[in-house]
Motif scaffolding. Structure first.
Motif, PDB file in Angstrom:
ATOM      1  N   ALA A 156       0.872  -1.175   0.000  1.00 28.47           N
ATOM      2  CA  ALA A 156       0.000   0.000   0.000  1.00 28.47           C
ATOM      3  C   ALA A 156       0.911   1.227   0.000  1.00 28.47           C
ATOM      4  N   TRP A 157       0.592   2.169  -0.875  1.00 29.43           N
ATOM      5  CA  TRP A 157       1.323   3.422  -0.965  1.00 29.43           C
ATOM      6  C   TRP A 157       0.501   4.490  -0.265  1.00 29.43           C
ATOM      7  N   TYR A 158       1.145   5.231   0.620  1.00 32.33           N
ATOM      8  CA  TYR A 158       0.478   6.292   1.353  1.00 32.33           C
ATOM      9  C   TYR A 158       1.225   7.604   1.140  1.00 32.33           C
ATOM     10  N   ARG A 200      -3.051  22.882  11.010  1.00 32.86           N
ATOM     11  CA  ARG A 200      -1.858  23.460  11.629  1.00 32.86           C
ATOM     12  C   ARG A 200      -0.602  22.665  11.276  1.00 32.86           C
ATOM     13  N   THR A 201       0.540  23.253  11.553  1.00 35.69           N
ATOM     14  CA  THR A 201       1.821  22.607  11.247  1.00 35.69           C
ATOM     15  C   THR A 201       2.113  21.416  12.148  1.00 35.69           C
ATOM     16  N   ASP A 202       1.414  21.277  13.248  1.00 29.73           N
ATOM     17  CA  ASP A 202       1.614  20.119  14.112  1.00 29.73           C
ATOM     18  C   ASP A 202       0.573  19.023  13.842  1.00 29.73           C
ATOM     19  N   GLU A 203      -0.187  19.173  12.757  1.00 27.62           N
ATOM     20  CA  GLU A 203      -1.164  18.163  12.349  1.00 27.62           C
ATOM     21  C   GLU A 203      -0.693  17.532  11.041  1.00 27.62           C
ATOM     22  N   ILE A 204      -1.082  16.289  10.835  1.00 26.90           N
ATOM     23  CA  ILE A 204      -0.677  15.579   9.623  1.00 26.90           C
ATOM     24  C   ILE A 204      -1.847  14.739   9.115  1.00 26.90           C
ATOM     25  N   MET A 205      -2.000  14.680   7.810  1.00 30.38           N
ATOM     26  CA  MET A 205      -3.027  13.847   7.182  1.00 30.38           C
ATOM     27  C   MET A 205      -2.313  12.696   6.482  1.00 30.38           C
ATOM     28  N   VAL A 206      -2.840  11.506   6.639  1.00 30.82           N
ATOM     29  CA  VAL A 206      -2.319  10.333   5.948  1.00 30.82           C
ATOM     30  C   VAL A 206      -3.432   9.822   5.045  1.00 30.82           C
ATOM     31  N   PHE A 207      -3.114   9.643   3.756  1.00 27.78           N
ATOM     32  CA  PHE A 207      -4.122   9.090   2.863  1.00 27.78           C
ATOM     33  C   PHE A 207      -3.480   8.112   1.903  1.00 27.78           C
ATOM     34  N   LYS A 208      -4.292   7.187   1.424  1.00 32.83           N
ATOM     35  CA  LYS A 208      -3.801   6.092   0.588  1.00 32.83           C
ATOM     36  C   LYS A 208      -3.739   6.513  -0.874  1.00 32.83           C
ATOM     37  N   THR A 225      -2.630  -2.902  -3.060  1.00 28.96           N
ATOM     38  CA  THR A 225      -2.740  -4.140  -3.837  1.00 28.96           C
ATOM     39  C   THR A 225      -3.518  -5.220  -3.083  1.00 28.96           C
ATOM     40  N   ARG A 226      -3.861  -4.972  -1.823  1.00 26.41           N
ATOM     41  CA  ARG A 226      -4.585  -5.971  -1.050  1.00 26.41           C
ATOM     42  C   ARG A 226      -6.056  -5.997  -1.464  1.00 26.41           C
ATOM     43  N   SER A 227      -6.635  -7.188  -1.497  1.00 27.33           N
ATOM     44  CA  SER A 227      -8.042  -7.289  -1.894  1.00 27.33           C
ATOM     45  C   SER A 227      -8.939  -6.844  -0.739  1.00 27.33           C
ATOM     46  N   GLY A 228     -10.133  -6.390  -1.103  1.00 32.05           N
ATOM     47  CA  GLY A 228     -11.110  -5.986  -0.111  1.00 32.05           C
ATOM     48  C   GLY A 228     -10.826  -4.634   0.530  1.00 32.05           C
ATOM     49  N   ARG A 229      -9.943  -3.862  -0.058  1.00 27.37           N
ATOM     50  CA  ARG A 229      -9.584  -2.543   0.476  1.00 27.37           C
ATOM     51  C   ARG A 229      -9.850  -1.478  -0.580  1.00 27.37           C
ATOM     52  N   ALA A 230     -10.040  -0.259  -0.140  1.00 29.55           N
ATOM     53  CA  ALA A 230     -10.145   0.848  -1.099  1.00 29.55           C
ATOM     54  C   ALA A 230      -8.834   0.917  -1.876  1.00 29.55           C
ATOM     55  N   LEU A 231      -8.931   1.047  -3.194  1.00 30.87           N
ATOM     56  CA  LEU A 231      -7.722   1.085  -4.026  1.00 30.87           C
ATOM     57  C   LEU A 231      -6.888   2.330  -3.777  1.00 30.87           C
ATOM     58  N   GLY A 232      -7.525   3.483  -3.747  1.00 34.79           N
ATOM     59  CA  GLY A 232      -6.780   4.728  -3.599  1.00 34.79           C
ATOM     60  C   GLY A 232      -7.699   5.862  -3.196  1.00 34.79           C
TER      61      GLY A 232
END
Length: 189
Positions: A66-68, A140-148, A152-159
């Motif tokens: 998975a690429w994030y 803010r600068t002390d907050e971070i967002m992580v998104f996909k 490649t795993r099945s049953g997961r959101a692709l992107g």
């Protein structure tokens, strides 16, 4: 990222500083909804690249990936042009189309007419009123967002298609500056 994703291995795959300077297209933030990778091949091409690049570290075995992206404002809060992502539950796979992202350095390849060098196959959704976007105002600068980006795993959101967008900001608010870090998470099968 290992704790967050449950990955067995994590590889940092680069970073980019984003700003408002459109002269550097690859550094400016995007103003169109897109995915950084193709969602059509289920990550097969990307899996091959990662397995070759990290073969020695991964060793034998079966791996899924998975690429994030991590995304974070730097210098000051993101008053202008925040990052918005589509809620994967509202993305119809039939609304996703592929395109060649060529970037500013691309040149035609004589042996492969129509496919430029330095090009990568990417995806973007067409408009659908059922799509729902999420964003965090004045992040803010002390907050971070992580998104996909791709999985490649099945049953997961692709992107996760994403973009920046114009929003009302306080008078005199500075343009957004942010950093994104691309991370590859490996899951042993």
């Amino acid at each position: 990222m290992r704790r967050l994703s449950g990955a067995d291995r994590v590889f940092v795959d680069g970073h980019t500083i984003r700003n408002e300077d459109a002269r550097g297209f690859d550094a400016a933030y995007a103003r169109y909804v897109h995915c950084d990778y193709s969602l059509a091949d289920g990550g097969a091409h990307r899996r091959d690249i990662v397995e070759r690049r990290y073969a020695q570290t991964l060793g034998s075995g079966t791996w899924e990936f998975a690429w994030y992206n991590t995304w974070q404002p730097i210098d000051h809060p993101a008053y202008r042009n925040p990052l918005a992502v589509i809620d994967a539950r509202t993305l119809d796979p039939d609304d996703v189309v592929e395109y060649w992202y060529t970037g500013p350095r691309a040149k035609p390849l004589p042996e492969r007419p129509g496919k430029p060098t330095d090009a990568s196959l990417s995806s973007m959704p067409v408009f659908n009123p059922r799509q729902r976007f999420c964003y965090f105002p004045r992040m803010r600068t002390d907050e971070i967002m992580v998104f996909k980006q791709l999985d490649t795993r099945s049953g997961r959101a692709l992107g996760c298609p994403h973009t920046s967008f114009d929003i009302d900001a306080p008078p005199g608010a500075p343009p957004r500056r942010s950093i994104e870090v691309r991370v590859v998470c490996a899951f042993e099968g």
